[in-house]
Design a protein around this motif. Structure first.
Motif, short mmCIF file in Angstrom:
data_model
loop_
_atom_site.label_atom_id
_atom_site.label_comp_id
_atom_site.label_asym_id
_atom_site.label_seq_id
_atom_site.Cartn_x
_atom_site.Cartn_y
_atom_site.Cartn_z
N LEU A 25 0.83 -1.20 0.00
CA LEU A 25 0.00 0.00 0.00
C LEU A 25 0.87 1.26 0.00
CD1 LEU A 25 -2.76 1.37 0.18
CD2 LEU A 25 -2.64 1.12 2.67
N LYS A 26 1.89 1.28 0.81
CA LYS A 26 2.79 2.43 0.88
C LYS A 26 3.45 2.69 -0.48
CE LYS A 26 6.69 4.30 3.57
NZ LYS A 26 7.58 4.65 2.45
N SER A 27 3.90 1.63 -1.13
CA SER A 27 4.57 1.80 -2.42
C SER A 27 3.62 2.35 -3.47
CB SER A 27 5.16 0.46 -2.89
OG SER A 27 4.13 -0.47 -3.22
N LEU A 28 2.35 1.96 -3.43
CA LEU A 28 1.38 2.46 -4.39
C LEU A 28 0.98 3.90 -4.10
CD1 LEU A 28 -1.02 -0.64 -4.65
CD2 LEU A 28 0.75 0.05 -6.29
N VAL A 29 0.77 4.20 -2.82
CA VAL A 29 0.32 5.53 -2.43
C VAL A 29 1.37 6.59 -2.74
CG1 VAL A 29 -0.22 6.97 -0.42
CG2 VAL A 29 -1.33 4.74 -0.70
N GLU A 30 2.64 6.26 -2.59
CA GLU A 30 3.69 7.25 -2.77
C GLU A 30 4.09 7.43 -4.23
OE1 GLU A 30 6.81 6.41 0.05
OE2 GLU A 30 5.68 7.46 1.62
N ILE A 31 3.39 6.77 -5.15
CA ILE A 31 3.52 7.06 -6.58
C ILE A 31 2.32 7.90 -6.99
CG2 ILE A 31 3.60 6.11 -8.91
CD1 ILE A 31 4.75 3.54 -7.73
N ASN A 32 2.55 9.12 -7.43
CA ASN A 32 1.43 9.96 -7.82
C ASN A 32 0.77 9.40 -9.07
OD1 ASN A 32 0.34 12.36 -9.65
ND2 ASN A 32 0.15 12.97 -7.50
N SER A 33 -0.52 9.14 -8.99
CA SER A 33 -1.26 8.59 -10.13
C SER A 33 -2.49 9.44 -10.43
CB SER A 33 -1.65 7.13 -9.88
OG SER A 33 -2.42 7.00 -8.71
N PHE A 34 -2.31 10.76 -10.33
CA PHE A 34 -3.33 11.68 -10.81
C PHE A 34 -3.71 11.28 -12.23
CE2 PHE A 34 -4.15 16.05 -12.71
CZ PHE A 34 -5.42 16.18 -12.15
N THR A 35 -4.98 11.36 -12.56
CA THR A 35 -5.47 10.85 -13.84
C THR A 35 -4.65 11.35 -15.03
OG1 THR A 35 -7.70 10.84 -12.89
CG2 THR A 35 -7.51 10.52 -15.27
N ALA A 36 -4.28 12.63 -15.01
CA ALA A 36 -3.53 13.20 -16.13
C ALA A 36 -2.04 12.90 -16.07
CB ALA A 36 -3.74 14.72 -16.18
N ASN A 37 -1.59 12.28 -14.97
CA ASN A 37 -0.18 11.92 -14.82
C ASN A 37 0.03 10.51 -15.39
OD1 ASN A 37 2.47 11.50 -14.11
ND2 ASN A 37 2.12 11.60 -11.90
N LYS A 38 0.16 10.42 -16.69
CA LYS A 38 0.25 9.13 -17.36
C LYS A 38 1.46 8.32 -16.89
CE LYS A 38 0.16 7.04 -21.98
NZ LYS A 38 -0.06 7.30 -23.42
N GLN A 105 -1.05 6.59 11.62
CA GLN A 105 -1.25 7.21 12.92
C GLN A 105 -2.29 6.39 13.67
OE1 GLN A 105 -2.08 11.45 12.47
NE2 GLN A 105 -0.85 11.52 10.59
N GLY A 106 -1.83 5.71 14.71
CA GLY A 106 -2.73 4.81 15.43
C GLY A 106 -3.12 3.64 14.55
N ASP A 107 -4.43 3.44 14.39
CA ASP A 107 -4.89 2.34 13.55
C ASP A 107 -5.39 2.83 12.19
OD1 ASP A 107 -7.14 3.65 14.36
OD2 ASP A 107 -8.25 1.86 15.00
N ARG A 108 -4.96 4.03 11.80
CA ARG A 108 -5.38 4.59 10.51
C ARG A 108 -4.17 4.90 9.64
NH1 ARG A 108 -10.68 6.56 10.08
NH2 ARG A 108 -11.90 6.36 11.98
N ALA A 109 -4.35 4.70 8.33
CA ALA A 109 -3.33 5.06 7.35
C ALA A 109 -3.80 6.30 6.59
CB ALA A 109 -3.09 3.91 6.38
N TYR A 110 -2.85 7.14 6.19
CA TYR A 110 -3.17 8.37 5.48
C TYR A 110 -2.30 8.49 4.23
CZ TYR A 110 -5.46 9.68 9.87
OH TYR A 110 -6.26 9.70 10.98
N GLY A 111 -2.86 9.11 3.21
CA GLY A 111 -2.14 9.33 1.97
C GLY A 111 -3.09 9.28 0.79
N PRO A 112 -2.69 9.83 -0.36
CA PRO A 112 -3.57 9.85 -1.54
C PRO A 112 -3.86 8.45 -2.06
CG PRO A 112 -1.36 10.57 -2.12
CD PRO A 112 -1.39 10.47 -0.64
N GLY A 113 -5.11 8.05 -1.98
CA GLY A 113 -5.49 6.74 -2.47
C GLY A 113 -5.62 5.68 -1.40
#
Length: 287
Positions: A25-38, A105-113
């Motif tokens: 999950l971390k590896s996927l989240v830290e790659i920006n995959s904005f729709t226009a970012n091919k 943070q605690g039992d929650r993950a944060y990040g885009p996606g």
């Protein structure tokens, strides 16, 4: 093995793979995959293609103009009614967004996606791995589509989704659910629109009356379209981006805005879209 033993073995596998799930999950989240970012989206798709191939699924990679590739994966089972699973690799946060890092943070993950929908993809992959571990992955013929433009309406991938859906008896979109484990069984229809307004420039101090402000006219259109929102009928409108003009002492000769319209049923949707067309076709001011 009994059904209870199969279930217990699958759950044990998922528990053992929890850390690996977080790493993926971390590896996927830290790659920006904005729709226009091919480029970024294709990096995500490359990781996912490798994950799917590692569990024996046949992966087809289909390029599309302006967006990342689309993945279609199938397992080896050819008997019974085919099941379509649908997820998407793109997210709504552009590369310049400050929201780009993964954290726990605690039992929650944060990040885009994390929520929509890389977290869902990781859960899907781990579920497929668990089915493989208990020799059940090939019990049902599965087709998986991972598109790259869902956040922009799936315009470049809807043809493939429709074609695959026609071959299946069941379809499941693995978008996040709602609070209290509620499932989404229907979605509003969405209309995406962009307004382009051309006016006539003039110096605001010397010749204000000879100008025609595209910004002012756009403002009136925005209010008129926003007034279509009716929570009782389920019709909603939202403007997400506006631009126009140059400096404050020049009457703006150009302005534009993008918006979306949503409705819960076809009749309301068509009526609202027709009203938008009427609003935008009204006679413009001189200039």
């Amino acid at each position: 093995m009994s059904e209870e033993e199969i279930y217990s073995k699958a759950c044990s596998f998922l528990d053992e793979g929890y850390h690996a799930s977080i790493v993926l999950l971390k590896s996927l989240v830290e790659i920006n995959s904005f729709t226009a970012n091919k480029e970024g989206t294709n990096k995500v798709q490359s990781i996912l293609a490798g994950e799917l191939r590692s569990i024996g699924m046949n992966v087809q990679r289909i390029p599309r103009d302006g967006i990342g590739d689309i993945l279609i994966a199938r397992n080896s089972c050819r008997e019974g009614g085919r099941v379509l699973l649908s997820v998407h690799a793109d997210t709504v946060h552009p590369p310049e967004s400050d929201f780009k890092h993964f954290s726990i943070q605690g039992d929650r993950a944060y990040g885009p996606g994390v929520h929509d929908m890389k977290g869902s993809i990781v859960m899907l992959l781990q579920s497929l791995r668990a089915l493989e571990r208990v020799s059940k992955l090939d019990a049902l013929p599965i087709t998986l589509i991972i598109n790259s433009d869902e956040e922009m309406g799936s315009g470049q991938s809807c043809d493939l989704i429709h074609a695959e859906a026609a071959l299946c008896q069941k379809a499941f979109v693995l978008e996040p659910g709602r609070p209290n484990d509620a499932l989404v069984t229907r979605r509003k229809g969405i209309y995406h629109g962009r307004l382009f307004i051309h006016g006539r420039a003039a110096h605001a101090g010397l010749h204000l009356s000879s100008g025609a402000s595209a910004v002012e006219y756009l403002a009136r259109l925005i209010v008129a379209i926003k007034d279509l929102t009716d929570f009782e009928t389920g019709v909603t409108t939202n403007f997400g981006e506006i631009s126009g003009g140059t400096v404050s002492n020049v009457v703006a000769d150009y302005a534009e805005a993008c918006f979306e319209l949503r409705a819960e049923d076809k009749a309301s949707f068509r009526a609202a879209v027709e009203r938008v067309s009427e609003i935008c076709s009204q006679p413009a001011e001189d200039g």
